[in-house]
Design a protein around this motif. Sequence first.
Motif, PDB file in Angstrom:
ATOM      1  N   ARG A  46       0.815  -1.218   0.000  1.00 39.72           N
ATOM      2  CA  ARG A  46       0.000   0.000   0.000  1.00 39.72           C
ATOM      3  C   ARG A  46       0.848   1.268   0.000  1.00 39.72           C
ATOM      4  O   ARG A  46       0.328   2.364   0.135  1.00 39.72           O
ATOM      5  CB  ARG A  46      -0.919   0.003   1.241  1.00 39.72           C
ATOM      6  N   ARG A  47       2.148   1.113  -0.152  1.00 40.04           N
ATOM      7  CA  ARG A  47       3.050   2.272  -0.133  1.00 40.04           C
ATOM      8  C   ARG A  47       4.004   2.172  -1.327  1.00 40.04           C
ATOM      9  O   ARG A  47       5.166   1.779  -1.169  1.00 40.04           O
ATOM     10  CB  ARG A  47       3.835   2.311   1.186  1.00 40.04           C
ATOM     11  N   SER A 105       0.564  -7.278  -5.196  1.00 40.98           N
ATOM     12  CA  SER A 105       0.158  -6.021  -5.839  1.00 40.98           C
ATOM     13  C   SER A 105      -0.519  -6.245  -7.188  1.00 40.98           C
ATOM     14  O   SER A 105      -1.285  -5.375  -7.647  1.00 40.98           O
ATOM     15  CB  SER A 105       1.368  -5.101  -6.017  1.00 40.98           C
ATOM     16  N   GLU A 112     -10.118  -7.887  -5.093  1.00 44.19           N
ATOM     17  CA  GLU A 112      -9.973  -7.034  -3.909  1.00 44.19           C
ATOM     18  C   GLU A 112     -11.314  -6.382  -3.547  1.00 44.19           C
ATOM     19  O   GLU A 112     -11.700  -6.323  -2.372  1.00 44.19           O
ATOM     20  CB  GLU A 112      -8.924  -5.945  -4.174  1.00 44.19           C
ATOM     21  N   ASN A 116     -13.591  -6.776  -0.122  1.00 39.28           N
ATOM     22  CA  ASN A 116     -14.059  -5.620   0.651  1.00 39.28           C
ATOM     23  C   ASN A 116     -15.578  -5.621   0.784  1.00 39.28           C
ATOM     24  O   ASN A 116     -16.128  -5.232   1.823  1.00 39.28           O
ATOM     25  CB  ASN A 116     -13.589  -4.326  -0.015  1.00 39.28           C
ATOM     26  N   ARG A 122      -8.610  -6.061   7.027  1.00 44.32           N
ATOM     27  CA  ARG A 122      -7.327  -6.062   6.284  1.00 44.32           C
ATOM     28  C   ARG A 122      -6.559  -7.360   6.507  1.00 44.32           C
ATOM     29  O   ARG A 122      -6.043  -7.951   5.552  1.00 44.32           O
ATOM     30  CB  ARG A 122      -6.490  -4.860   6.752  1.00 44.32           C
ATOM     31  N   GLU A 130      -5.345 -12.677  -0.404  1.00 47.31           N
ATOM     32  CA  GLU A 130      -4.143 -12.208  -1.084  1.00 47.31           C
ATOM     33  C   GLU A 130      -2.991 -13.222  -1.041  1.00 47.31           C
ATOM     34  O   GLU A 130      -2.408 -13.538  -2.088  1.00 47.31           O
ATOM     35  CB  GLU A 130      -3.710 -10.875  -0.473  1.00 47.31           C
TER      36      GLU A 130
END
Length: 248
Positions: A46-47, A105, A112, A116, A122, A130
């Motif tokens: 996420r970064r 990723s 995804e 959700n 998470r 994942e």
Amino acid sequence: MQTLIQTFIDRRGDLLTALWQHLGISLASLVIAMVIAIPLAIWVVRRPRWAEGLLQLTSVLQTIPSLALLGLLIPLVGIGTVPAVIALVIYALLPIFQNTYLGISEIDASIEEAANAFGMSRMRKLFKVELPIALPQIIAGIRTALVLIIGTATLAALIGAGGLGTFIMLGIDRNDTSLLLIGAISSALLAILLSALVRWFQTAKPRHALIVFVGILALLGGGGAYSVYANRVETITIAGKLVLNQKS
């Protein structure tokens, strides 16, 4: 061929000891690299900016020649197993980190969104969606790292860490092709065997995988305990050095 077989028979005890040392160093390095690289890759998914920087860093670390890296570590941590493990961990970080990051990723956005929509947290989405999807790519990275580690671990003999590299270095020092071949062939066979074992873990049933894993730990523990018992007399570890003859 006869000389090779006779050397193998004469040196089988030393070969078994070197094999245990090589296996212990390699697996310890792989586990440490996995503990570092996999959580780090999950964290940077996420970064993207952090991910790009860490990918570049691990790529640069892997380009450092192994002999130079060992030479840099000796003044810091001395000789023996510790610098060897540190160097091997550094080399193993890139394939594990890269494959884990890309595997997670690149998951389809619709999957995804569906996770959700089901209200998954998470952590639940990570372990239920994942990681299972990314697992084949993660395993591929681990296999690549394992083969890389086993090949590079032969240089551990230069700093007194033992392993199959002792046969290669001794063969070079004595100009003995049989010793050199025993070390090289044993290292290659070990890499092939462990790579196949990692691939089997990917498709095996959890119960069978757990039994085999426990068996490997018991085998390594027993071999390590025997090695400590057999070498309980105090010894002095000496690093090796390659000497190149220069012509004037």
